[in-house]
Design a protein around this motif. Structure first.
Motif, PDB file in Angstrom:
ATOM      1  N   UNK A   1       0.631  -1.062  -0.008  1.00  0.00           N
ATOM      2  CA  UNK A   1       0.038  -0.083  -0.105  1.00  0.00           C
ATOM      3  C   UNK A   1       0.922   1.201   0.095  1.00  0.00           C
ATOM      4  N   UNK A   2       0.327   2.236  -0.643  1.00  0.00           N
ATOM      5  CA  UNK A   2       1.025   3.690  -0.479  1.00  0.00           C
ATOM      6  C   UNK A   2       0.474   4.595  -0.116  1.00  0.00           C
ATOM      7  N   UNK A   3       0.667   5.741   0.710  1.00  0.00           N
ATOM      8  CA  UNK A   3       0.130   6.513   1.214  1.00  0.00           C
ATOM      9  C   UNK A   3       0.814   8.009   0.986  1.00  0.00           C
ATOM     10  N   UNK A   4       0.277   9.242   0.851  1.00  0.00           N
ATOM     11  CA  UNK A   4       1.107  10.471   0.891  1.00  0.00           C
ATOM     12  C   UNK A   4       0.785  11.250   2.174  1.00  0.00           C
ATOM     13  N   UNK A   5       1.700  11.849   2.671  1.00  0.00           N
ATOM     14  CA  UNK A   5       1.386  12.781   3.767  1.00  0.00           C
ATOM     15  C   UNK A   5       2.140  14.158   3.372  1.00  0.00           C
ATOM     16  N   UNK A   6       1.728  15.281   4.085  1.00  0.00           N
ATOM     17  CA  UNK A   6       2.391  16.377   3.769  1.00  0.00           C
ATOM     18  C   UNK A   6       3.747  16.374   4.501  1.00  0.00           C
ATOM     19  N   UNK A   7       4.757  17.108   3.658  1.00  0.00           N
ATOM     20  CA  UNK A   7       6.125  16.907   4.238  1.00  0.00           C
ATOM     21  C   UNK A   7       6.444  17.093   5.717  1.00  0.00           C
ATOM     22  N   UNK A   8       5.748  17.894   6.537  1.00  0.00           N
ATOM     23  CA  UNK A   8       5.897  18.469   7.687  1.00  0.00           C
ATOM     24  C   UNK A   8       4.994  17.714   8.572  1.00  0.00           C
TER      25      UNK A   8
ATOM     26  N   UNK B   1       3.741  13.965  10.571  1.00  0.00           N
ATOM     27  CA  UNK B   1       4.440  12.497  10.772  1.00  0.00           C
ATOM     28  C   UNK B   1       3.584  11.457  10.242  1.00  0.00           C
ATOM     29  N   UNK B   2       4.098  10.514   9.300  1.00  0.00           N
ATOM     30  CA  UNK B   2       3.055   9.654   8.964  1.00  0.00           C
ATOM     31  C   UNK B   2       2.497   8.627   9.969  1.00  0.00           C
ATOM     32  N   UNK B   3       1.376   8.003   9.653  1.00  0.00           N
ATOM     33  CA  UNK B   3       0.855   7.091  10.421  1.00  0.00           C
ATOM     34  C   UNK B   3       1.563   5.814  10.600  1.00  0.00           C
ATOM     35  N   UNK B   4       1.521   5.237  11.797  1.00  0.00           N
ATOM     36  CA  UNK B   4       2.299   3.878  12.129  1.00  0.00           C
ATOM     37  C   UNK B   4       1.232   2.783  11.431  1.00  0.00           C
ATOM     38  N   UNK B   5       1.707   2.089  10.572  1.00  0.00           N
ATOM     39  CA  UNK B   5       0.835   1.000  10.050  1.00  0.00           C
ATOM     40  C   UNK B   5       1.512  -0.465   9.845  1.00  0.00           C
ATOM     41  N   UNK B   6       1.253  -1.192  10.776  1.00  0.00           N
ATOM     42  CA  UNK B   6       1.751  -2.242  10.961  1.00  0.00           C
ATOM     43  C   UNK B   6       1.492  -3.419   9.863  1.00  0.00           C
ATOM     44  N   UNK B   7       0.297  -3.464   9.291  1.00  0.00           N
ATOM     45  CA  UNK B   7      -0.092  -4.087   8.244  1.00  0.00           C
ATOM     46  C   UNK B   7      -1.328  -3.579   7.446  1.00  0.00           C
ATOM     47  N   UNK B   8      -1.123  -3.625   6.174  1.00  0.00           N
ATOM     48  CA  UNK B   8      -0.029  -4.065   5.117  1.00  0.00           C
ATOM     49  C   UNK B   8       1.067  -3.312   5.241  1.00  0.00           C
ATOM     50  N   UNK B   9       2.147  -3.871   4.510  1.00  0.00           N
ATOM     51  CA  UNK B   9       3.244  -3.112   4.364  1.00  0.00           C
ATOM     52  C   UNK B   9       2.988  -1.797   3.523  1.00  0.00           C
ATOM     53  N   UNK B  10       3.505  -0.661   4.170  1.00  0.00           N
ATOM     54  CA  UNK B  10       3.187   0.613   3.479  1.00  0.00           C
ATOM     55  C   UNK B  10       4.344   1.685   3.040  1.00  0.00           C
ATOM     56  N   UNK B  11       4.190   1.952   2.163  1.00  0.00           N
ATOM     57  CA  UNK B  11       5.223   2.866   1.637  1.00  0.00           C
ATOM     58  C   UNK B  11       4.755   4.331   1.769  1.00  0.00           C
ATOM     59  N   UNK B  12       5.659   5.174   2.241  1.00  0.00           N
ATOM     60  CA  UNK B  12       4.976   6.695   2.614  1.00  0.00           C
ATOM     61  C   UNK B  12       5.687   7.692   1.789  1.00  0.00           C
TER      62      UNK B  12
END
Length: 109
Positions: free
Chosen positions: A1-8, A10-21
């Protein structure tokens, strides 16, 4: 899985499924973003096809040229393809040159 976050942020902690930020500049984070009702009263935010193609061009060093160019070709086959919007968004996201060259090649074929 892939997610996008604004640069400033902190990305969420996702244990499963493997996630690319992916971290995107906050000033351009909302460009091409829309909301889709994935299930009743369950809304998710996704990037539209135009933004996705531009992002793939921007991230081609990380994700590969083949993915960026094949996504562009697939986008251009859509009935609602808007090459001028691709170039406008590519300008805003500082990838106009590579997008223009790829678009020129794709449209010449």
């Amino acid at each position: 899985m892939q997610i996008a976050v604004p640069s400033q942020h902190r990305p969420p902690r996702i244990a499963y499924p493997p996630t690319e930020v992916f971290r995107f500049d906050a000033a351009t984070f909302e460009l091409g973003m829309s909301r889709v009702e994935a299930a009743p009263e369950e809304w998710v935010r996704i990037y539209d096809a135009t933004r996705t193609v531009v992002d793939l061009m921007r991230l081609r060093g990380r994700l590969g040229d083949d993915l960026a160019y094949s996504a562009l070709q697939r986008y251009l086959r859509r009935h609602d393809a808007r090459p001028t919007e691709l170039l406008r968004l590519a300008s805003v996201l500082a990838v106009r040159g590579p997008m223009q060259r790829a678009l020129d090649v794709a449209m010449a074929q």
